[in-house]
Write an enzyme that holds these catalytic residues in place. Structure first.
Site, PDB file in Angstrom:
ATOM      1  CE  LYS A 281      -1.677   2.788   2.876  1.00  0.00           C
ATOM      2  NZ  LYS A 281      -1.752   4.008   2.013  1.00  0.00           N
TER       3      LYS A 281
ATOM      4  N   GLY B 101       6.831   5.078   8.498  1.00  0.00           N
ATOM      5  CA  GLY B 101       6.001   6.267   8.649  1.00  0.00           C
ATOM      6  C   GLY B 101       6.145   6.852  10.039  1.00  0.00           C
ATOM      7  CB  SER B 102       3.970   9.125  11.923  1.00  0.00           C
ATOM      8  OG  SER B 102       2.761   8.404  12.131  1.00  0.00           O
ATOM      9  CB  THR B 103       6.632   7.508  16.335  1.00  0.00           C
ATOM     10  OG1 THR B 103       7.985   7.544  15.867  1.00  0.00           O
ATOM     11  CG2 THR B 103       6.587   6.760  17.653  1.00  0.00           C
TER      12      THR B 103
ATOM     13  CB  VAL C 254       0.765   5.590  11.871  1.00  0.00           C
ATOM     14  CG1 VAL C 254       0.183   4.421  11.074  1.00  0.00           C
ATOM     15  CG2 VAL C 254      -0.052   6.854  11.633  1.00  0.00           C
ATOM     16  N   GLY C 255       2.799   3.922  13.733  1.00  0.00           N
ATOM     17  CA  GLY C 255       3.519   2.690  14.023  1.00  0.00           C
ATOM     18  C   GLY C 255       3.068   2.043  15.318  1.00  0.00           C
TER      19      GLY C 255
ATOM     20  CD  GLU D 220      12.633   4.262   8.753  1.00  0.00           C
ATOM     21  OE1 GLU D 220      12.565   5.197   9.587  1.00  0.00           O
ATOM     22  OE2 GLU D 220      12.551   4.423   7.536  1.00  0.00           O
TER      23      GLU D 220
ATOM     24  CB  CYS E 266      12.519   9.119   9.156  1.00  0.00           C
ATOM     25  SG  CYS E 266      12.917   7.794   8.029  1.00  0.00           S
TER      26      CYS E 266
ATOM     27  CD  GLU F 215      10.134  12.704  12.015  1.00  0.00           C
ATOM     28  OE1 GLU F 215      10.970  12.157  11.272  1.00  0.00           O
ATOM     29  OE2 GLU F 215       9.142  12.114  12.468  1.00  0.00           O
TER      30      GLU F 215
END
Length: 451
Positions: free
Chosen positions: A153, A206-208, A210-211, A228, A262, A354
């Site tokens: 995706k 992606g973002s922390t 969402v991770g 990551e 990142c 960030e």
């Protein structure tokens, strides 16, 4: 439902991309399950041959892929060409993996014990908008090499090169259903990768924030994840370093891809005794960064990915943030943002969060211990650089900094031939390197009794 892709350099409409829903995603996963069963039985040498054909198809399409990336993401064309070539190189590198997935024979009493590397099945790869091609290849190439199927995706803003890679995979002879690119919203397609029982691993960049949600969702099925995530990496400049070289390369450690990286060294830590001298060199270097038309081969930095993201970056530069100096960027249509150097207080928002844009915070430090403490004063731990002529110091500081990918006297530390991943809230697991395909397998242990 569809999404309108726009050119970030001009604001003009490029195309419409249809978004898939949950039933569409389920059908794609079912096709992947069927394709993977056959793919897993293909001899390693034949699997490698197909991946090399895929690499050759990418190589023949490099200019097309590069033009798509520049139009969709705003990457300078020279960077886009490099990225397309990088995808080819990653595929070629991991085409050697099928024949390297060798198990072990372990001495035991009463028989023989052996291990096998079995593919997981279907792997879901969710990629970000900042490096659509390269990061996608880091997931799908080793996963395919290990005998898995992949559903990918891409980010909603930048799907075009990933969709093209899906076409090239079929054209090069990968079986139907084995590698599918599914455009759609993360809350729909990406979420289904997490909840569907036939997706055995999710690879997310992606973002922390969402991770964390993906990790929590995957726990419901004890599903594997590689994450990551964000970064606020430090570029540490000691007084004994080559100050001119450190200053000349510092813009490219943070402003490449307009700071949308990142791994960007978005905190520049300079030893106080040489702070003023370094800043003089650094200002000249920043002024020389060429920001402009991404179709011009001489351009080094293009626009931000969208106007909305430009507004997000700008929101960090409130009236109380001290701006030391700026570079130059075009005016008019497009998501343009000039490289910006700020000198905030320790602990301030611009120094700790960030930003994901061309903004670097410069902070002075006193000595080696202070540099390490300041570098580690963040929830992130992805990347970083250390500048010193003292080899012992380089080793000590590299061991002391909590980061997954560090470089000494260089602004680059990411290579597909070496492990990649983060510490703390910058990630979980390791991608890339010679063992990457093993991260997409399950180790099976078998004992054969001899009595």
């Amino acid at each position: 439902m569809s999404y309108t892709v726009t050119n970030p350099a001009t604001g003009e409409r490029v195309t419409e991309v249809t978004h898939l829903d949950v039933p569409d995603t389920d059908r794609a996963i079912a096709a992947a399950v069927a394709a993977q069963r056959d793919w897993a039985t293909v001899a390693p040498a034949d699997r490698a041959r197909v991946l090399r054909r895929f690499a050759a198809a990418v190589d023949a399409d490099i200019e097309h892929l590069a033009q798509l990336e520049t139009t969709n993401s705003g990457h300078p064309i020279s960077q886009s060409r490099w990225e397309a070539g990088h995808v080819r190189d990653v595929l070629e590198y991991y085409s050697g993996s099928p024949e390297r997935l060798i198990g072990q024979q372990i001495p035991v009493a009463g028989g023989m014990n052996v291990t096998f590397h079995e593919p997981l099945g279907v792997v879901g790869v969710i990629t970000p908008w900042n490096f659509p091609m390269t990061i996608a290849s880091w997931g799908f190439a080793p996963a395919l090499a290990a005998g898995n199927a992949v559903v990918l995706k891409p980010a909603e803003w930048t799907p075009l090169t990933s969709l093209r890679l899906g076409e090239l995979a079929l054209e090069s002879g990968l079986p139907e259903g084995l590698f599918q690119v599914l455009a759609g919203r993360g809350s729909v397609v990406g979420e289904r990768f997490v909840t569907h029982p036939d997706v055995r691993k999710v690879v997310f960049t992606g973002s922390t924030e969402v991770g964390k949600r993906i990790m929590a969702g995957a726990a419901e099925q004890v599903k594997r994840v590689t994450l990551e995530l964000g970064g606020k990496s430090a570029n540490i400049v000691f007084a004994d370093s080559d100050l001119e070289k450190a200053a000349a390369t510092a813009p490219y450690s943070v402003f490449d891809n307009a700071g949308q990286d990142c791994c960007a060294r978005s905190r520049l830590l300079v030893q106080r005794s040489v702070y003023d001298e370094f800043m003089e060199h650094f200002e000249r270097a920043v002024q020389n960064v060429k920001v402009g038309d991404p179709t011009d081969p001489a351009t080094e930095v293009g626009p931000l990915v969208t106007l909305a993201h430009r507004d997000s970056v700008a929101s960090f530069l409130t009236d109380d943030v001290p701006i030391a100096f700026r570079g130059i960027a075009p005016e008019g249509p497009g998501a343009w943002f000039a490289p910006t150097v700020v000198t905030p207080e320790r602990g301030s928002r611009v120094a700790t969060e960030e930003i994901f844009g061309p903004v670097v915070a410069v902070l002075p430090f006193e000595d080696e211990a202070d540099a390490i403490a300041l570098a580690n004063d963040t929830e992130f731990g992805l990347s970083g650089s250390i500048w010193t002529r003292d080899l012992g110091r380089g080793i000590r500081v590299a061991r002391g900094v909590e980061g997954g990918n560090l470089s000494v006297n260089s602004h680059s530390s990411v290579r597909y031939t070496t492990p990649f991943g983060g510490f703390k809230q910058s990630g979980l697991g390791r991608e890339l390197g010679p063992d990457a395909a093993e991260h997409f397998t399950e180790t099976k242990n078998v004992f054969f009794a001899s009595e």
